[in-house]
Design an enzyme around this catalytic site. Structure first.
Site, short mmCIF file in Angstrom:
data_model
loop_
_atom_site.label_atom_id
_atom_site.label_comp_id
_atom_site.label_asym_id
_atom_site.label_seq_id
_atom_site.Cartn_x
_atom_site.Cartn_y
_atom_site.Cartn_z
N TYR A 1 4.56 -3.22 2.79
CA TYR A 1 3.95 -4.11 3.77
C TYR A 1 3.40 -5.37 3.11
O TYR A 1 3.20 -6.38 3.79
CB TYR A 1 2.81 -3.42 4.53
CG TYR A 1 3.21 -2.27 5.41
CD1 TYR A 1 4.55 -1.93 5.62
CD2 TYR A 1 2.24 -1.51 6.06
CE1 TYR A 1 4.90 -0.87 6.43
CE2 TYR A 1 2.60 -0.44 6.88
CZ TYR A 1 3.93 -0.12 7.06
OH TYR A 1 4.26 0.93 7.85
N HIS B 1 7.89 6.76 1.78
CA HIS B 1 8.02 5.91 2.96
C HIS B 1 9.28 6.20 3.77
O HIS B 1 9.28 6.12 4.99
CB HIS B 1 7.98 4.44 2.56
CG HIS B 1 7.58 3.52 3.66
ND1 HIS B 1 7.06 2.28 3.46
CD2 HIS B 1 7.64 3.67 5.02
CE1 HIS B 1 6.81 1.70 4.63
NE2 HIS B 1 7.17 2.52 5.58
N LYS C 1 1.92 4.13 1.35
CA LYS C 1 3.25 4.74 1.22
C LYS C 1 3.99 4.13 0.03
O LYS C 1 3.79 2.96 -0.31
CB LYS C 1 4.07 4.51 2.49
CG LYS C 1 3.31 4.84 3.78
CD LYS C 1 4.14 4.55 5.01
CE LYS C 1 3.29 4.55 6.25
NZ LYS C 1 2.51 3.31 6.43
N ASP D 1 -3.75 2.47 8.08
CA ASP D 1 -2.42 2.79 7.57
C ASP D 1 -1.76 1.55 7.01
O ASP D 1 -1.63 0.53 7.71
CB ASP D 1 -1.56 3.38 8.71
CG ASP D 1 -0.17 3.76 8.23
OD1 ASP D 1 0.03 4.93 7.90
OD2 ASP D 1 0.71 2.86 8.19
#
Length: 266
Positions: free
Chosen positions: A56, A112, A81, A51
């Site tokens: 990120y 997200h 996402k 994931d």
């Protein structure tokens, strides 16, 4: 040589035909070389569900770890996402993600978090387009409440396959779980090992009595509820330990005690 962890083989069927492993490896706040090392350790331990997310900043590192692992792409389930500030640029954002991940598709693509106004339904239409074009096998959302799930479903005619939310024994809500089941939306939990869960006396007692770690108890609790869980760590030994949850089962009494921790906090 440490014994190989006993990973669970449980999966959940999603609407477009994919099966998502209930246990995944989360990569939030893991960046740079550390993200490569941690993801590589997860793949070596046997995780096959990864994931990540655009925000990120580690999709390239996750992609590098996958490429170097030798694990066949068809054996992996990869989630990323898209943030709502990319509304109007969803497909470009996804193509950038695919390039960084070194793959031609993701297995699950999520909005997200919710945007304002018509953003959610506008983005959801683009997500359906991505699924229809094969760039994403399954599509879903994150941090949506049930009203927002219904809003995008009613507007576009396609329900999210997954809703990823913060979830743990301290946040358990039987009504929320039932509402997702009624809609055919798989519930996925994040941050399960945060917020004091690892130190909670009830969880610690169950862990000591069963000869397991508090983290293993929490992860096992998710699995027995058929809630997807994505623990993260940068330490190879913890990554392995968190995966080693197929060799035991929590009793009905233990499950009830864990479910009741939310009520006890109110």
């Amino acid at each position: 040589m440490t014994d190989a962890p006993q990973l669970p083989d449980q999966t959940v069927a999603l609407p477009a035909g994919a099966r998502i492993p209930l246990l995944g490896f989360g990569t939030w706040q893991i960046t740079g070389d550390e993200a490569v090392r941690a993801t590589s350790a997860a793949l070596e331990a046997g995780y096959r569900h990864l994931d990540t997310a655009t925000v990120y900043g580690n999709e390239g590192e996750v992609g590098r770890a996958v490429a170097e692992s030798g694990v066949a792409r068809e054996d992996l389930f990869i989630t990323t996402k898209c943030p709502p500030n990319r509304a109007g640029r969803e497909l470009d954002t996804l193509r950038q993600s695919l390039e960084l991940l070194q793959t031609d598709h993701v297995d699950l693509w999520l909005i997200h978090w919710p945007g304002d106004g018509s953003v959610n339904t506008d983005m959801w239409r683009a997500f359906v387009e991505a699924r229809e074009s094969g760039l994403a096998r399954e599509i879903g959302v994150s941090n949506f409440d049930v009203a927002l799930l219904d809003e995008v479903t009613d507007a576009v005619g396609v329900a999210p396959a997954v809703n990823q939310v913060e979830w743990s024994p301290l946040l358990f809500d039987a009504t929320t779980l039932a509402e997702h089941r009624e809609r055919g939306v798989a519930l996925e939990g994040y941050s399960a090992l945060r917020g004091g869960t690892l130190e909670h006396p009830v969880i610690v007692e169950i862990a000591e009595r069963t000869g397991r770690t508090p983290a293993q108890v929490i992860i096992r609790w998710h699995l027995q509820h058929e809630v997807i869980v994505i623990p993260k760590s940068v330490h190879a030994d913890r990554i392995r330990s968190n995966a080693d949850v197929a060799g035991f089962e929590l009793s009905d009494a233990d499950m009830a005690a864990l479910d009741g921790l939310t009520t006890a906090r109110r």
